[in-house]
Structures are given as C-alpha cells and as structure tokens.
Design a protein around this motif. Structure first.
Motif, short mmCIF file in Angstrom:
data_model
loop_
_atom_site.label_atom_id
_atom_site.label_comp_id
_atom_site.label_asym_id
_atom_site.label_seq_id
_atom_site.Cartn_x
_atom_site.Cartn_y
_atom_site.Cartn_z
N LYS A 80 36.78 29.27 37.74
CA LYS A 80 36.68 29.87 36.41
C LYS A 80 38.01 30.53 36.02
O LYS A 80 38.44 30.44 34.87
CB LYS A 80 35.55 30.90 36.38
CG LYS A 80 34.15 30.30 36.36
CD LYS A 80 33.09 31.39 36.29
CE LYS A 80 31.70 30.78 36.23
NZ LYS A 80 30.64 31.83 36.20
N VAL A 81 38.64 31.18 36.99
CA VAL A 81 39.93 31.81 36.72
C VAL A 81 40.99 30.75 36.42
O VAL A 81 41.79 30.89 35.48
CB VAL A 81 40.38 32.69 37.91
CG1 VAL A 81 41.78 33.24 37.67
CG2 VAL A 81 39.40 33.83 38.11
N VAL A 82 41.00 29.67 37.19
CA VAL A 82 41.94 28.58 36.94
C VAL A 82 41.76 28.04 35.54
O VAL A 82 42.73 27.76 34.82
CB VAL A 82 41.77 27.46 37.98
CG1 VAL A 82 42.62 26.25 37.59
CG2 VAL A 82 42.18 27.94 39.37
N ALA A 83 40.50 27.89 35.11
CA ALA A 83 40.22 27.37 33.77
C ALA A 83 40.80 28.30 32.70
O ALA A 83 41.35 27.84 31.69
CB ALA A 83 38.72 27.20 33.58
N ARG A 84 40.69 29.62 32.93
CA ARG A 84 41.25 30.58 31.97
C ARG A 84 42.77 30.48 31.93
O ARG A 84 43.38 30.56 30.87
CB ARG A 84 40.82 32.00 32.32
CG ARG A 84 39.39 32.32 31.99
CD ARG A 84 39.18 33.83 31.86
NE ARG A 84 39.58 34.54 33.07
CZ ARG A 84 38.79 34.73 34.12
NH1 ARG A 84 37.56 34.24 34.11
NH2 ARG A 84 39.22 35.41 35.16
N LYS A 85 43.38 30.31 33.10
CA LYS A 85 44.83 30.19 33.15
C LYS A 85 45.30 28.91 32.44
O LYS A 85 46.32 28.92 31.74
CB LYS A 85 45.32 30.17 34.60
CG LYS A 85 44.97 31.39 35.40
CD LYS A 85 45.52 32.66 34.78
CE LYS A 85 45.14 33.87 35.63
NZ LYS A 85 45.47 35.14 34.95
N LYS A 86 44.56 27.84 32.62
CA LYS A 86 44.91 26.59 31.94
C LYS A 86 44.81 26.75 30.43
O LYS A 86 45.66 26.26 29.67
CB LYS A 86 43.99 25.46 32.40
CG LYS A 86 44.29 24.95 33.80
CD LYS A 86 43.35 23.79 34.15
CE LYS A 86 43.70 23.17 35.49
NZ LYS A 86 42.79 22.06 35.83
N ALA A 87 43.76 27.45 29.98
CA ALA A 87 43.59 27.68 28.55
C ALA A 87 44.73 28.53 28.01
O ALA A 87 45.25 28.28 26.91
CB ALA A 87 42.24 28.36 28.30
N LYS A 88 45.14 29.54 28.79
CA LYS A 88 46.25 30.39 28.38
C LYS A 88 47.53 29.57 28.31
O LYS A 88 48.35 29.75 27.39
CB LYS A 88 46.42 31.54 29.38
CG LYS A 88 47.54 32.51 29.03
CD LYS A 88 47.23 33.27 27.75
CE LYS A 88 48.31 34.31 27.47
NZ LYS A 88 48.03 35.06 26.23
N LEU A 89 47.71 28.66 29.25
CA LEU A 89 48.89 27.81 29.25
C LEU A 89 48.95 26.95 28.00
O LEU A 89 50.01 26.83 27.35
CB LEU A 89 48.88 26.92 30.50
CG LEU A 89 49.99 25.87 30.61
CD1 LEU A 89 51.36 26.53 30.61
CD2 LEU A 89 49.79 25.04 31.87
N GLU A 90 47.83 26.36 27.63
CA GLU A 90 47.80 25.52 26.44
C GLU A 90 48.07 26.34 25.18
O GLU A 90 48.75 25.88 24.25
CB GLU A 90 46.45 24.80 26.33
CG GLU A 90 46.20 23.79 27.42
CD GLU A 90 47.33 22.77 27.52
OE1 GLU A 90 47.73 22.22 26.47
OE2 GLU A 90 47.82 22.53 28.65
#
Length: 324
Positions: A80-90
């Motif tokens: 879930k944290v990785v998904a948030r980081k990916k969203a922040k990256l985009e």
C-alpha cells in the motif's frame, strides 16, 4: 493485550514507519523540511488493528500459521505504501518544476521495489524478537537492544561525543582529532559528536572500551545492524540536515527516535560501519547522512556511500555496538 506491551509494539512500529505502512503521530508539526527537497510527504498511516492483533498473536504463540499471517499483513501494508509512492511519483512527473524532485521520488520507489523482501524480513524479525517488551526502547545504561539481530547485541543511545573521546585520548595518548587545536577539545562542543576520526581511530576506541569493561565486547556496527537499529526514517522527522552549518549536540533532536530508541541516527554526522563498500579498496560504508547532506541521502536504506578508512572528516563520527 497488556497495555505496556501494546505501547512498546506501537513504538517499534512507528520507527519502521514507511517500510511496513506504520507511523507515529507527528512529533514535531513544525519540523523544517530540507531546503533542497520539497517531496516530503506528510501522510502518517497508523498501525492498523489487524497488524496489532497479529503481532500479539505471534508473541503468544509463534506458530507457523501465526507467523505466516503476520508476514502477509506486513506485505499488504508495504505494498500500500509503495502504491502511494508511485502515485506521488506520477504526480511529480506532471507538476514538478524541477526534475530533481522527480529523481528523488524515483530513487525511493526503485529502492522500495528492489528491496521489498529484505525490508519485509527486517520487520518480521523486529516484531518477533523476544526482547520487544515494555522498556526495551529506554537506554537505562546508555545502550539499547537492536531488535531483529543477535540477542546479545545492543547499540549506544548516541554517537561518541567529544567529551567521551577526550577520556580515551587522556588514557591512551591517542592523537586528537585535527579540529582540536593544540589537542584541546573545541569549546562548547563537549556534547557534539566527535569528528575527524578515521575508521581505524574508531576501532581503537572500541578496543579501549572492551579492555576497560573486561566482560563485554565493543565494536562498530555492521551496515545491517545499523539499519536494524535505525529503522525507516519517518518522512517528517526533525534532525540536523540542511539547517545548520555544522554539527549540533547529539541530543539536540532527542524527540526523533530510531527503531531501537537511539537518537541522532539521521543527519548531524555520517556514522562509520564495519562493512566494506563492495568493489572499493579500504573504503568502509557510512550511514545516516550529515548536516551537509541531501535529505534523501540520510535515509536508512541509502547504500553504497563510503569513506576512506584511513581518513577522518568533519561530517563523520561513530557509534558503538556492545556484545555481552
């Protein structure tokens, strides 16, 4: 579940924050962000009840079924944290005015994906360590257990200070650091971390402590031990990075605690480890960043940074491991 044990579990989970999806309430709402980075995220996911329940179940009965359930939950939290980081990256790719912001977040995402299994295993070992009990994060004798590694290993609450190193010099006749004019400790820096000491100087200090104690063995931490002691660096943690033109006292940011309860593990000064940097001759890994580092370089997971073992620097210190 015992309320004191509940608090201990919560405290350890706080310090491993992003790596497992856990975090503490913001201890310092006015913590200044590093002047070279504006990608710090403020969301602070709290330890969910299911994870608390599974940690308690493993302590009562460390069966294969309970351990597997806990691991699965940690994996869910992590992803879930990785998904948030990916969203922040985009989001940064669309909105950032400077490309270095994108690069910083890309580095974080890449590291989390690459080291997923390792970081999950770290937290499994921490949460199932038999020493995780009420009071385990209190440095009663200046040392704290490093959860997740050998049960006889503890680490110093702070890096070695100038005043502590001065005792070593007085008793052994060792050479004073080059910033000590005429061999005299800098005025008003007794509680600052000692700097301008080489890896070999630090090892000599540990040997001296071992001889004085007569029972315990003192040494420098391996890179892995240091990482277990530190845990993941909370994104809004307050420490000496980009705010001062030099070192601060080791307890200046005493509210910013590592996974084991130690202070000053991020920023202020890099810390020597006993791990050689792969492919480099006479270069030892340093961890934690310093007063003049990029905030992202202070992250616990940052690897591959080292210094020549024969040289000291004004931004490198050391912290001691004790085995007994």
């Amino acid at each position: 579940m015992n309320s004191k044990l509940h608090k201990t579990i919560a405290a350890v989970c706080v310090a491993t924050a992003v790596s497992t999806g856990f975090a503490a309430p913001n201890a310092n709402s006015e913590a200044k962000l590093h002047k070279y980075s504006t990608t710090i995220e403020k969301e602070r996911p709290k330890l969910n009840e299911e994870t608390k329940r599974l940690i308690a179940a493993c302590r009562r009965d460390p069966s294969e079924a309970n351990l597997a359930a806990l691991r699965k939950q940690i994996e869910i939290n992590y992803d879930k944290v990785v998904a948030r980081k990916k969203a922040k990256l985009e989001e940064l790719k669309r909105t950032a005015k400077h490309n270095f912001k994108v690069q910083e977040m890309q580095e974080i995402v890449d590291e989390m994906l690459k080291n997923r299994e390792y970081r999950i295993e770290q937290n499994m070992r921490r949460f199932t360590d038999p020493r995780m009990r009420p009071g385990s994060r209190e440095a009663k004798d200046g040392f704290l257990p490093v959860l997740g590694v050998a049960t006889n290993v503890s680490i110093a609450y702070t890096p070695v200070t100038n005043e502590e190193y001065a005792k070593f010099i007085k008793e052994t006749g060792a050479k004073a650091p080059k910033d000590w004019r005429n061999g005299i400790m800098p005025a008003n820096k007794a509680r600052h971390p000692v700097v301008n000491v080489s890896y070999h100087d630090a090892a000599a200090y540990c040997k001296w402590l071992t001889q004085k104690d007569g029972k315990a063995v003192y040494r420098l931490p391996s890179e892995e031990e240091w990482e277990y002691a530190a845990g993941h660096m909370p994104k809004d943690a307050d420490f000496n990075c980009g705010e001062n033109e030099g070192t601060t006292p080791v307890d200046a940011y005493a509210k910013t605690l590592s996974a084991c309860g130690a202070v000053d593990m991020w920023g202020n000064c890099w810390e020597w480890t006993s791990t050689p940097v792969t492919g480099e001759k006479n270069v030892m890994a340093v961890k934690g960043g310093s007063w003049n580092s990029r905030r992202t370089d202070c992250r616990t997971e940052q690897k591959g940074i080292g210094r020549n073992a024969s040289h000291g620097a004004d931004d490198v210190t050391f912290r001691v491991i004790r085995e007994k």
